[in-house]
Design a protein around this motif. Structure first.
Motif, PDB file in Angstrom:
ATOM      1  N   ILE A 146      11.591 -14.253  19.970  1.00  0.00           N
ATOM      2  CA  ILE A 146      10.503 -15.149  19.570  1.00  0.00           C
ATOM      3  C   ILE A 146      11.030 -16.556  19.317  1.00  0.00           C
ATOM      4  O   ILE A 146      10.455 -17.547  19.753  1.00  0.00           O
ATOM      5  N   LYS A 159       6.863  -0.622  14.613  1.00  0.00           N
ATOM      6  CA  LYS A 159       6.410   0.121  15.786  1.00  0.00           C
ATOM      7  C   LYS A 159       7.573   0.880  16.426  1.00  0.00           C
ATOM      8  O   LYS A 159       7.450   2.039  16.807  1.00  0.00           O
ATOM      9  N   LEU A 199      10.460 -26.916  12.545  1.00  0.00           N
ATOM     10  CA  LEU A 199       9.483 -26.338  13.475  1.00  0.00           C
ATOM     11  C   LEU A 199       9.290 -24.840  13.227  1.00  0.00           C
ATOM     12  O   LEU A 199       8.199 -24.302  13.393  1.00  0.00           O
ATOM     13  N   ALA A 247      14.196  -8.718  18.341  1.00  0.00           N
ATOM     14  CA  ALA A 247      12.808  -9.185  18.351  1.00  0.00           C
ATOM     15  C   ALA A 247      12.724 -10.636  17.871  1.00  0.00           C
ATOM     16  O   ALA A 247      12.046 -11.468  18.476  1.00  0.00           O
ATOM     17  N   ARG A 304       6.064  -6.084  12.255  1.00  0.00           N
ATOM     18  CA  ARG A 304       5.216  -5.151  13.014  1.00  0.00           C
ATOM     19  C   ARG A 304       5.976  -4.524  14.179  1.00  0.00           C
ATOM     20  O   ARG A 304       5.867  -3.339  14.449  1.00  0.00           O
ATOM     21  N   ILE A 305       6.759  -5.361  14.887  1.00  0.00           N
ATOM     22  CA  ILE A 305       7.498  -4.859  16.053  1.00  0.00           C
ATOM     23  C   ILE A 305       8.526  -3.816  15.607  1.00  0.00           C
ATOM     24  O   ILE A 305       8.644  -2.743  16.194  1.00  0.00           O
ATOM     25  N   ALA A 320       4.334 -16.166   9.942  1.00  0.00           N
ATOM     26  CA  ALA A 320       3.805 -15.506  11.139  1.00  0.00           C
ATOM     27  C   ALA A 320       4.923 -14.776  11.873  1.00  0.00           C
ATOM     28  O   ALA A 320       4.761 -13.631  12.298  1.00  0.00           O
ATOM     29  N   ILE A 321       6.072 -15.446  12.003  1.00  0.00           N
ATOM     30  CA  ILE A 321       7.219 -14.835  12.683  1.00  0.00           C
ATOM     31  C   ILE A 321       7.655 -13.580  11.923  1.00  0.00           C
ATOM     32  O   ILE A 321       7.862 -12.517  12.494  1.00  0.00           O
ATOM     33  N   ILE A 363      10.738 -21.295  20.468  1.00  0.00           N
ATOM     34  CA  ILE A 363      10.297 -22.322  19.529  1.00  0.00           C
ATOM     35  C   ILE A 363      11.372 -23.383  19.332  1.00  0.00           C
ATOM     36  O   ILE A 363      11.094 -24.572  19.252  1.00  0.00           O
ATOM     37  N   TYR A 409       5.919 -11.711   9.940  1.00  0.00           N
ATOM     38  CA  TYR A 409       4.916 -10.650  10.058  1.00  0.00           C
ATOM     39  C   TYR A 409       5.027  -9.932  11.400  1.00  0.00           C
ATOM     40  O   TYR A 409       5.044  -8.702  11.454  1.00  0.00           O
ATOM     41  N   ILE A 410       5.131 -10.715  12.489  1.00  0.00           N
ATOM     42  CA  ILE A 410       5.195 -10.111  13.822  1.00  0.00           C
ATOM     43  C   ILE A 410       6.481  -9.296  13.981  1.00  0.00           C
ATOM     44  O   ILE A 410       6.452  -8.170  14.485  1.00  0.00           O
ATOM     45  N   GLN A 460       3.857 -21.523   7.256  1.00  0.00           N
ATOM     46  CA  GLN A 460       2.983 -20.574   7.949  1.00  0.00           C
ATOM     47  C   GLN A 460       3.592 -20.058   9.256  1.00  0.00           C
ATOM     48  O   GLN A 460       3.332 -18.910   9.629  1.00  0.00           O
ATOM     49  N   THR A 461       4.404 -20.873   9.915  1.00  0.00           N
ATOM     50  CA  THR A 461       5.054 -20.380  11.131  1.00  0.00           C
ATOM     51  C   THR A 461       6.087 -19.309  10.769  1.00  0.00           C
ATOM     52  O   THR A 461       6.138 -18.250  11.388  1.00  0.00           O
ATOM     53  N   GLY A 516      -9.261 -10.992   0.751  1.00  0.00           N
ATOM     54  CA  GLY A 516      -8.427 -11.015   1.942  1.00  0.00           C
ATOM     55  C   GLY A 516      -7.011 -11.473   1.682  1.00  0.00           C
ATOM     56  O   GLY A 516      -6.524 -11.447   0.561  1.00  0.00           O
ATOM     57  N   ASP A 566       0.798  -1.234   0.000  1.00  0.00           N
ATOM     58  CA  ASP A 566       0.000   0.000   0.000  1.00  0.00           C
ATOM     59  C   ASP A 566       0.822   1.271   0.000  1.00  0.00           C
ATOM     60  O   ASP A 566       1.101   1.862   1.021  1.00  0.00           O
TER      61      ASP A 566
END
Lengths: 76, 238
Positions: free
Chosen positions: B100, B152, B130, B96, B148-149, B141-142, B104, B144-145, B137-138, B224, B62
């Motif tokens: 995380i 921020k 793992l 970060a 974001r961190i 997800a990692i 794991i 993406y987070i 997908q894991t 989506g 975007d």
């Protein structure tokens, strides 16, 4: 696992001091309850729930390591 | 600044967009977002309308619904926030990610670099998979987070790419291969082939892999984050 969710949540919100995480341990499954300031709820959930979904995915990977299932509940 | 155009065919819409923006095809990225066909089973070609969306390549995600606003914001952040060095940015991201990953997998050795503003991080995994998870997908997800961190902390968004055991590279090869195979299937059977839902970056790999094949076209369908691609054989007429 509780600390992991707490770390992620606190890193994403505007009011880290309002982040509360409690872990209710069950025999096989534990429930992690996350609550944040009302105005931060959107940041925790994300666009189309993507942030919440990512946290749950990470959580389940982490719980595989501990041989335990964990569920993340976001409390309003 | 995505731009949308409607025309009789995707080709036509693409051409119109290029003309209007004064850009070449290579500089833009296209996605068919809507297709209407009022004819019976699409036989009446005359009524077909295809809507195509184009985005400038260097501005993928975007790029701002309002460019002016963004420019103003950029100026502001430049005044307010000191230019952060790549090393500093990388350190944020590494910290970060480390935090995380330790929960794991046991060993979490991370190396990284910043290239053209994008932060690349590589986890030296234990080979268990793992960190990758089902269909990555894991790992996604990692990624993406962490993105974001870092966003921020910096007050601005940065692209973050997290990889382990060369998963992203392997996945790219597999996807391109799958795309070509399914493309052949679509051509051989004359029927459209639908692929599994994929993330935006994965869909991009498929689109690019089949871009040069004139006999088929690729479309993203659905809503989506998890749209899926349909490979459609082009009829000789269009």
């Amino acid at each position: 696992m509780k600390e992991l969710i707490e770390y992620i949540a606190k890193s994403l919100v505007d009011n880290p001091d309002k982040v509360k995480v409690t872990e209710i341990e069950g025999e096989r499954t534990s429930v992690i309850e996350l609550s944040v300031a009302k105005e931060d709820l959107g940041k925790i959930i994300g666009k189309q729930g993507r942030t919440a979904r990512s946290m749950r995915t990470i959580l389940s990977a982490a719980s595989t390591k501990n041989n335990k299932r964990a569920v993340l509940e976001i409390i309003e | 600044m995505p731009i949308e155009k409607e025309a009789k065919s995707a080709e036509e819409a693409i051409e119109e967009i290029c003309k209007e923006l004064g850009k070449t095809r290579e500089e833009l990225e296209f996605e068919v977002i809507e297709e209407k066909s009022r004819g019976i089973f699409g036989l009446m070609g005359g009524n077909k309308r295809v809507k195509v969306r184009a985005i400038l390549k260097e501005s993928q995600e975007d790029y701002g619904k309002d460019q002016e606003k963004r420019q103003k914001k950029d100026q502001k952040t430049q005044e307010e926030v000191e230019e952060r060095s790549d090393d500093e940015v990388l350190q944020y991201a590494k910290t970060a990610l480390e935090r995380i990953v330790v929960d794991i997998t046991a060993s979490a050795q991370i190396e990284g670099r910043v290239e053209g503003g994008t932060i690349y991080l590589n986890i030296k995994g234990d080979g268990s998979g793992l960190l990758i998870g089902r269909h990555g997908q894991t790992l996604d997800a990692i990624q993406y987070i962490v993105g974001r961190i870092v966003g921020k902390q910096l007050g601005e968004r940065r692209m973050v790419v997290v990889d382990t055991e060369r998963y992203r590279e392997r996945r790219r090869e597999n996807l391109a291969q799958l795309a070509r195979r399914m493309g052949e299937k679509a051509k051989a059977t004359g029927r459209a082939v639908s692929l599994q839902p994929m993330t935006a970056s994965e869909r991009r790999i498929v689109h690019l892999a089949l871009k040069h094949d004139r006999a088929i076209e690729t479309r993203s369908e659905g809503e989506g984050g998890q749209k899926s691609i349909r490979i459609i054989p082009r009829s000789k007429g269009s």
